[in-house]
Each structure stands twice: as structure tokens, then as C-alpha cells.
Design a protein around this motif. Structure first.
Motif, PDB file in Angstrom:
ATOM      1  N   GLY A  56      79.454  54.226  32.762  1.00  0.00           N
ATOM      2  CA  GLY A  56      78.526  55.293  33.113  1.00  0.00           C
ATOM      3  C   GLY A  56      79.165  56.555  33.668  1.00  0.00           C
ATOM      4  N   GLY A  58      73.482  55.177  36.935  1.00  0.00           N
ATOM      5  CA  GLY A  58      74.549  54.220  36.714  1.00  0.00           C
ATOM      6  C   GLY A  58      75.109  53.563  37.955  1.00  0.00           C
ATOM      7  N   GLN A  70      78.776  60.483  32.329  1.00  0.00           N
ATOM      8  CA  GLN A  70      78.110  61.495  33.151  1.00  0.00           C
ATOM      9  C   GLN A  70      78.993  62.727  33.349  1.00  0.00           C
ATOM     10  N   SER A 116      71.864  58.869  26.661  1.00  0.00           N
ATOM     11  CA  SER A 116      72.658  57.889  27.402  1.00  0.00           C
ATOM     12  C   SER A 116      72.322  56.467  26.960  1.00  0.00           C
ATOM     13  N   SER A 175      84.885  56.154  28.725  1.00  0.00           N
ATOM     14  CA  SER A 175      83.638  55.426  28.939  1.00  0.00           C
ATOM     15  C   SER A 175      83.622  54.117  28.154  1.00  0.00           C
TER      16      SER A 175
END
Length: 255
Positions: free
Chosen positions: A157, A29, A161, A178, A146
Motif C-alpha cells: 500500500g 492501508g 500511495q 487502488s 509495491s
């Protein structure tokens, strides 16, 4: 009337789309976060984000095909409701909440998150924490953050994560989950972007001129990630998350 793009537009837009395409393909990302700022050198940030949305949707389609055999359905099920909530909050509060403040919050959490991983691996002689299980409250919180960050700046991103990486999924399944998450998020974002008037004829035309670059760079990113082993993938991804945090912090602080 539709404005024709200039050479200066392509000089910034092509590298920006290439970086986002590599990220969408699965590389990480951090480089994807550079897309909107680079394009903002030639158009205003709101227009840059609007131009990117159709491109992101095409990239999502390519990435979904490339990673169609890999996924972690439970992860997607846990975090997706929060993502939709975040988009709704972004739409409702877009005129009131500072994008810079959001960037600083996300950046601080991401930098600490990545630094903790590297301390465990290199500062404590390779000791890595055991994989975390799914946590519904955390999934909703980080999913919402997010979705919100994705709505306001295509920067969703790092929160994704923060929730998913500590579970230490198989790299291919992590990437597949993802890609599916952000494909759904970007598709949902079309509705508020349309009602905000961002998807006009001029922006859509500019998006269309960049689609070939998007296709090639996304396929290249997917080809690279599929050959990475877990011991390479995770340090690289945490490193990119750390860089993403630094980039967001730089963008958000009032220098």
C-alpha cells in the motif's frame, strides 16, 4: 492431515482479518498492515501471509463489486506493469533479500512523504502543491516496489500511495484504481505462492474459516469511504500512510 484451529488462533485471526477487510473496503492501508503481524502471534509469519492470500482475493472480489463504477484507468495502466515486475523480483529473490531491509526503505519514504503533505497543509497555512501528472519512470519504480512489498509481506500500500496520492484524484476514483491494482497483484501472486508450497490444504482450510469475517468487514469499509468528502479523505489517508510507515519501520528495525 489438516490441523483444526484453536480458540487462540481465532482470537488473533478474526481481528486481523477485520482490520484488513476494512482497509480493503477503502478506509486505508495502515490498518491493513496490522493483519499479518497480528496473525503472526499464533502462527509463523510465512504461514500467516499464506493464510491471508485467499482471504485477500475474496476481499478483492467484494471490493471490486462495491467500487465497480469508480476507477482511474490511466493510473492503473501506468502503475500495473511495475507491480507485475515487483512480484517477479520478489519470487526470484525471496531467499536472498532481507524483508526487514525492504520494510525500512519503504517506511522511511512513506514517513517523509506523509510529513511533507502535513507540512504543506498545516505548516504553510494550507498551501498544497498542485496535482502532479503521470510520470512513467516513477510509476514503474513505485509500482515495482509495491508489487515486491506485496509479495513478501502483503505491504504494498505505501509505495502505491506515494505515487498516486500526489495526483489528487477524486477520492472514489483513487479508491477504485487502488482496489483494481491490488486485486490484480494478489491474483498474480497465487502462481509463485503455489510453487513455493505455501497454499497447502491446512492453510487453505484456515483461510476458509475466516471468509465470513472478510466479507462483512470489506463491505463495511466500502460503505464508510463512499460517504467521505475529499477534504476528509485525503488528510485521513495521508495520516494512515504515516502510521503505515511507522508500523513498517518498527517491524523492520532490529530491536
Amino acid at each position: 492431515m489438516i490441523d483444526l484451529p484453536s480458540l487462540s488462533f481465532f482470537a488473533a485471526a478474526v481481528p486481523a482479518v477485520m482490520l484488513v477487510g476494512l482497509s480493503k473496503g477503502g478506509i486505508g492501508g495502515a490498518i491493513g498492515l496490522l493483519g499479518v503481524p497480528i496473525m503472526s502471534l499464533v502462527v509463523d509469519p510465512v504461514q500467516a501471509a499464506a493464510i491471508f492470500l485467499p482471504i485477500l482475493i475474496l476481499m478483492d472480489a467484494v471490493a471490486l463489486w462495491s467500487w465497480r463504477k469508480f476507477n482511474d484507468p490511466k493510473t492503473l495502466l501506468m502503475i500495473m506493469p511495475g507491480g507485475v515486475i515487483g512480484i517477479a523480483l520478489g519470487w526470484a529473490t525471496s531467499a536472498y533479500v532481507s524483508d526487514d531491509a525492504l520494510k525500512v526503505v519503504i517506511a522511511s519514504a512513506t514517513i517523509l512523504f506523509a510529513a511533507r503533505y502535513f507540512w504543506q497543509v498545516y505548516g504553510r497555512r494550507g498551501t498544497i502543491a498542485a496535482p502532479l501528472p503521470h510520470r512513467p519512470v516513477a510509476a514503474t519504480f513505485w509500482g515495482s516496489l509495491s508489487g515486491y512489498a506485496s509479495f513478501v509481506a502483503h505491504a504494498g500500500g505505501p509505495p502505491f500511495q506515494i505515487y498516486v496520492l500526489p495526483m489528487q484524484l477524486d477520492p472514489k476514483n483513487y479508491t477504485g484504481a487502488s482496489i483494481r491494482f491490488f486485486a490484480i497483484v494478489n491474483a498474480v501472486k497465487v502462481i509463485p505462492y503455489f510453487f513455493l508450497g505455501a497454499l497447502d490444504g491446512n492453510n487453505l482450510t484456515l483461510s476458509a474459516t475466516l471468509l465470513p469475517v472478510a466479507l462483512v468487514s470489506t463491505m463495511l469499509g466500502a460503505a464508510v469511504v463512499k460517504h467521505l468528502k475529499a477534504e476528509t479523505f485525503y488528510p485521513m489517508t495521508y495520516g494512515l500512510a504515516f502510521l503505515a510507515g511507522i508500523k513498517l519501520l518498527w517491524d523492520g528495525l532490529p530491536f
